[in-house]
Design a protein around this motif. Structure first.
Motif, mmCIF file in Angstrom:
data_model
loop_
_atom_site.group_PDB
_atom_site.id
_atom_site.type_symbol
_atom_site.label_atom_id
_atom_site.label_comp_id
_atom_site.label_asym_id
_atom_site.label_seq_id
_atom_site.Cartn_x
_atom_site.Cartn_y
_atom_site.Cartn_z
ATOM 1 N N LYS A 9 0.827 -1.212 0.000
ATOM 2 C CA LYS A 9 0.000 0.000 0.000
ATOM 3 C C LYS A 9 0.858 1.258 0.000
ATOM 4 N N ASN A 10 1.993 1.182 0.656
ATOM 5 C CA ASN A 10 2.877 2.339 0.839
ATOM 6 C C ASN A 10 3.298 2.979 -0.484
ATOM 7 N N ASP A 11 3.813 2.139 -1.407
ATOM 8 C CA ASP A 11 4.280 2.703 -2.684
ATOM 9 C C ASP A 11 3.957 1.813 -3.877
ATOM 10 N N SER A 12 2.991 0.885 -3.679
ATOM 11 C CA SER A 12 2.538 -0.033 -4.743
ATOM 12 C C SER A 12 3.663 -0.868 -5.345
ATOM 13 N N ILE A 13 4.644 -1.189 -4.522
ATOM 14 C CA ILE A 13 5.717 -2.092 -4.974
ATOM 15 C C ILE A 13 6.327 -2.793 -3.757
#
Length: 315
Positions: A118-122
Motif C-alpha cells: 500500500k505504501n508505494d505499490s511495490i
C-alpha cells in the motif's frame, strides 16, 4: 491447448515438490540434523518451492500480478478451502500455541505485506529482505522453544538410509519438474487470461493458480482426516501462510522487485486474505473452545465460494 499446459504444469509442480521434499529430508539426515528441525525448516521450505517457482517465474516474465495473487490466493485457499474441507471430514482440535504464537505471527506478516504494498505499490528488494529476515527470526524462536522430544510427523524415518545417488537423482527430478512446471503453468494461465475476454492475470492468479498450488496440502489433509489419523494441524496451515508471504514473496522481491499492477490486489484480494486470517480467532473460541467443527468448516468453504464468485463476477 492453454488448459493442457496448465494441467501439465500442476502435475509437474506436485511431482517436483514431492521429490524435493524427499531429497531435502534425506540430505538433512546425512548431516545429522534432528527430525524436529527438519520438520520446521527443511520440509516447510521445500513444500513452499512450487509457490516460490511460480511467483519467481511470473515476476521475471513480466506478470507481477500473478506473483502476488498466487500467494494471496494460496493463503485464502489454505484457510477457506483446505481447512474448511478438512474440518468437514473430521473435527480439528486446536492447541494453545495457535493463538499464542502462530496466529499473531501470521497476522503480523500479513499486515506487513499490506503496508509494504500500500505504501508505494511495490514490494522492493529491501522490503522482501525484511520479510525473509523476519521468517528466519521466527524459525530460530520456534526451534529454541520447541521441546526436544517433539518429532515432526511429516518427517519419514526411512529417508535416513537413502543412498547419495538417489538423493542427487531426486534433486535433479525435483528441480527440473519445478522449473518446467512453473513455466508451463504461468504461460498457460496467461494465455487463458487472454482468451477469456475481460479476465485479468490477477483473477487467474488468485483463483486457478492459487488453488493449484494448494492442491497438495488439500489432498494430504483430507486423506489424513479420512483415515482418522492426526489430521494436518492448524499450525501447519498457518505456517504455510507465513512461509508463502515471507519466503515466497520475500525471496522473489529480493531477486526482482514486484510492482502492484492490478488495483484489485489492494482494493479487495488482500482484504479477503486478512479477513480469512482474522476470523480464525472467533472461529476457534465460539461456540466451542479450541475446536473447528464440521459446521465451522462448512462456513469457511461457503465463504471461499463467495470470494470466488465475487472474483469472477468482478463485484
Amino acid at each position: 491447448m492453454s488448459l493442457l499446459w496448465v494441467i501439465l504444469g500442476f502435475i509437474l509442480l506436485v511431482v517436483g515438490g514431492e521429490f524435493l521434499v524427499r531429497a531435502s529430508v534425506a540430505l538433512s539426515f546425512k548431516f545429522n540434523i534432528s527430525k524436529m528441525v527438519i520438520g520446521m525448516t527443511v520440509v516447510s521450505f521445500a513444500t513452499s518451492a512450487p509457490e516460490l517457482l511460480v511467483s519467481l517465474q511470473a515476476a521475471l516474465s513480466g506478470s507481477p500480478a500473478i506473483a502476488i495473487t498466487n500467494v494471496v490466493g494460496s493463503n485464502i485457499a489454505n484457510i477457506g478451502l483446505v481447512l474448511g474441507i478438512t474440518a468437514m471430514v473430521s473435527v480439528i482440535a486446536v492447541d494453545k500455541s495457535f493463538y499464542k504464537v502462530n496466529w499473531p505471527v501470521m497476522m503480523v506478516f500479513s499486515i506487513a505485506l499490506y503496508y509494504f504494498l500500500k505504501n508505494d505499490s511495490i514490494l522492493s528488494a529491501i522490503e522482501g529482505g525484511v520479510l525473509f529476515a523476519g521468517l528466519i527470526v521466527f524459525l530460530i524462536y520456534l526451534i529454541r522453544s520447541a521441546k526436544k522430544d517433539t518429532a515432526s510427523d511429516e518427517v519419514d524415518d526411512t529417508l535416513a538410509t537413502v543412498s547419495n545417488f538417489k538423493i542427487v537423482l531426486w534433486l535433479l527430478i525435483g528441480a527440473a519438474s519445478l522449473y518446467f512446471g512453473s513455466e508451463w503453468l504461468v504461460e498457460g494461465a496467461k494465455a487463458i487470461a487472454v482468451s477469456i475476454g475481460g479476465v485479468s492475470e490477477a483473477v487467474i492468479g488468485v483463483s486457478l493458480i492459487a488453488i493449484g498450488t494448494s492442491v497438495p496440502e488439500l489432498a494430504a489433509s483430507v486423506i489424513a482426516a479420512a483415515k482418522q489419523e492426526k489430521a494436518i494441524s492448524l499450525g501447519n496451515l498457518i505456517g504455510s501462510n507465513i512461509f508463502n508471504i515471507a519466503s515466497v514473496l520475500g525471496l522473489t522481491a529480493m531477486v526482482k522487485p514486484i510492482p502492484v499492477t492490478e488495483p484489485s490486489i489492494l482494493s479487495t484480494d488482500i482484504f479477503w486474505m486478512l479477513g480469512f486470517s482474522a476470523i480464525l480467532i472467533p472461529l476457534i473460541f465460539l461456540p466451542k473452545r479450541l475446536q473447528i467443527s464440521r459446521l465451522k468448516g462448512f462456513a469457511l468453504v461457503v465463504g471461499y465460494g463467495v470470494f470466488m464468485f465475487l472474483v469472477f463476477t468482478g463485484k
